[in-house]
Design an enzyme around this catalytic site. Structure first.
Site, mmCIF file in Angstrom:
data_model
loop_
_atom_site.group_PDB
_atom_site.id
_atom_site.type_symbol
_atom_site.label_atom_id
_atom_site.label_comp_id
_atom_site.label_asym_id
_atom_site.label_seq_id
_atom_site.Cartn_x
_atom_site.Cartn_y
_atom_site.Cartn_z
ATOM 1 N N GLY A 143 -10.638 -4.176 6.731
ATOM 2 C CA GLY A 143 -10.461 -4.229 8.175
ATOM 3 C C GLY A 143 -10.922 -5.534 8.792
ATOM 4 N N ASP B 279 -1.012 -1.383 -3.995
ATOM 5 C CA ASP B 279 -2.381 -1.567 -3.529
ATOM 6 C C ASP B 279 -2.981 -0.191 -3.216
ATOM 7 O OD1 ASP B 279 -4.599 -2.992 -2.660
ATOM 8 O OD2 ASP B 279 -3.816 -3.277 -0.627
ATOM 9 N N HIS B 280 -4.082 0.145 -3.837
ATOM 10 C CA HIS B 280 -4.765 1.426 -3.588
ATOM 11 C C HIS B 280 -3.897 2.654 -3.825
ATOM 12 C CE1 HIS B 280 -8.500 -0.236 -2.012
ATOM 13 N NE2 HIS B 280 -7.773 -1.121 -1.363
ATOM 14 N N ILE C 247 -5.716 -10.244 0.668
ATOM 15 C CA ILE C 247 -5.697 -10.671 2.066
ATOM 16 C C ILE C 247 -4.680 -9.826 2.817
ATOM 17 C CG2 ILE C 247 -5.235 -12.589 3.649
ATOM 18 C CD1 ILE C 247 -7.577 -13.272 1.898
ATOM 19 N N SER D 26 -5.787 -8.391 6.512
ATOM 20 C CA SER D 26 -6.125 -8.522 7.941
ATOM 21 C C SER D 26 -5.749 -9.889 8.509
ATOM 22 C CB SER D 26 -7.625 -8.285 8.161
ATOM 23 O OG SER D 26 -7.976 -6.980 7.787
ATOM 24 N N ASP E 139 -7.074 3.569 -7.377
ATOM 25 C CA ASP E 139 -8.369 3.511 -6.710
ATOM 26 C C ASP E 139 -9.040 4.878 -6.768
ATOM 27 O OD1 ASP E 139 -10.557 3.340 -5.123
ATOM 28 O OD2 ASP E 139 -9.516 2.667 -3.316
ATOM 29 N N SER F 31 0.854 -1.190 0.000
ATOM 30 C CA SER F 31 0.000 0.000 0.000
ATOM 31 C C SER F 31 0.890 1.241 0.000
ATOM 32 C CB SER F 31 -0.900 0.004 1.237
ATOM 33 O OG SER F 31 -0.098 0.130 2.401
ATOM 34 N N HIS G 221 -11.574 -7.156 -2.875
ATOM 35 C CA HIS G 221 -10.842 -6.568 -1.741
ATOM 36 C C HIS G 221 -11.585 -6.902 -0.460
ATOM 37 C CE1 HIS G 221 -7.962 -3.564 -3.590
ATOM 38 N NE2 HIS G 221 -8.541 -4.117 -4.637
ATOM 39 N N GLY G 222 -10.919 -6.700 0.653
ATOM 40 C CA GLY G 222 -11.582 -6.849 1.942
ATOM 41 C C GLY G 222 -12.145 -8.248 2.135
HETATM 42 ZN ZN LIG Z 1 -8.382 -2.965 -0.652
#
Ligand SMILES: [Zn+2]
Length: 313
Positions: free
Chosen positions: A184, A86-87, A259, A261, A108, A55, A215-216
């Site tokens: 999260g 990422d993002h 992945i 979290s 993003d 990120s 995502h997430g």
């Molecule tokens: Zn994401």
């Protein structure tokens, strides 16, 4: 530097194969030597292609030179590993990553007005494709639950009627969509909340040749939540997306699953447990190597139980 000098592959190559053969390539985030090594060990053991996701804040945390030094020094099978931003939140951020040697970037623009999202996504694609770097963009918005205090219910699902035009206008190589996952550790209000497979089905029908990204999508293994709480932490009521739902999404054109979290939880639970059970330990190498091993174990489990990407290199 160009990414080929690091022996990296772009994500278009990895995801096209995944789409054809019906599995997903995991994108695992890393932030230091330990988390990078954890991912690469899992990739080696399972013989899986893997996307190393960084990120903007992780890049800032490591610094350009240390990050690229780690990549240069890392041991991995050539052409099965991608390095992905990422993002990325601006054209400049994506360009910076490409110039450093990333093989893939995400722009993003999901929070921007649609026209701006399209305009900047296209600009990123035009630049990236000059260097054969792959581009991921996003349409729709994920519930933002990175921060407990800013929990929002405003999940904006991707509109299936818009994806064809969006892909055409942005020239994106893959598309991140919003079908009910969120960032999260606090993903769901209740365990039975389902992803919107009806939306996914319509998206996949409209853009059958575009790899789709989730995502997430951490599953938030409850053993890690329990261990963290048992050994001095305080994380409660954190639930993820069930592996069965992710597997179903993968069978419906999801070809990259992010992945983060789960890795953080695996790592942190091992650090807490090791320190709690060995009160005299103060050598970071002891708890960091335990944590690295735990994260490797988790990455292997995700590859084998969810992604189906083992032995696909
Ligand atoms: Zn994401």
């Amino acid at each position: 530097m160009h990414y080929s000098e690091f022996g990296l592959s772009n994500t278009k190559t990895l995801l096209t194969r995944a789409l054809r053969d019906g599995y997903a390539v995991p994108a695992f985030n890393f932030y230091n030597m330990e988390t990078l090594n954890a991912i690469l060990a899992a990739a080696e053991i399972t013989q899986s292609p893997v996307i190393l996701a960084v990120s903007e804040s992780a890049l800032e945390y490591m610094g350009d030179d240390i990050l690229m030094g780690l990549i240069r020094g890392a041991q991995y099978k050539k052409n099965s590993i991608a390095l992905h931003l990422d993002h990325g939140h601006s054209f400049e951020s994506c360009k910076h990553a490409i110039d450093l040697g990333f093989s893939s970037v995400m722009f993003d623009g999901s929070a921007l007005p649609l026209n701006d999202n399209i305009k900047i996504s296209r600009r990123v694609s035009d630049y990236a494709h000059r260097f054969d770097v792959s581009v991921e963009t996003e349409l729709g918005q994920l519930r933002g639950t990175e921060d407990k205090n800013t929990k929002s219910d405003s999940n904006i699902f991707t509109n299936p009627n818009m994806v064809q035009d969006f892909v055409k206008q942005t020239q994106t190589d893959s598309l991140a969509i919003a079908i009910g996952t969120s960032h999260g550790a606090y993903k769901r209000k209740n365990k039975n909340e389902s992803l919107r497979f009806d939306i996914l089905e319509r998206i996949a029908k409209n853009i059958p040749n575009t790899p789709l990204v989730l995502h997430g999508a951490s599953s938030i293994p409850q053993k890690y939540i329990k261990d963290i709480d048992k050994f001095g932490g305080d994380i409660k009521n954190a639930y993820g997306i069930s592996p069965a739902q992710i597997r179903r999404a993968i069978s419906m054109h999801i070809t990259k699953v992010n992945i983060d979290s789960d890795s953080r939880l695996a790592f942190t639970s091992a650090v807490r447990k090791t320190l709690y059970q060995n009160r005299a330990v103060f050598d970071p190498r002891i708890y960091l190597s335990t944590a690295t091993n735990e994260m490797t174990k988790n990455c292997i489990a995700e590859i084998q139980n969810i992604m189906g990407s083992g032995y696909k290199i």
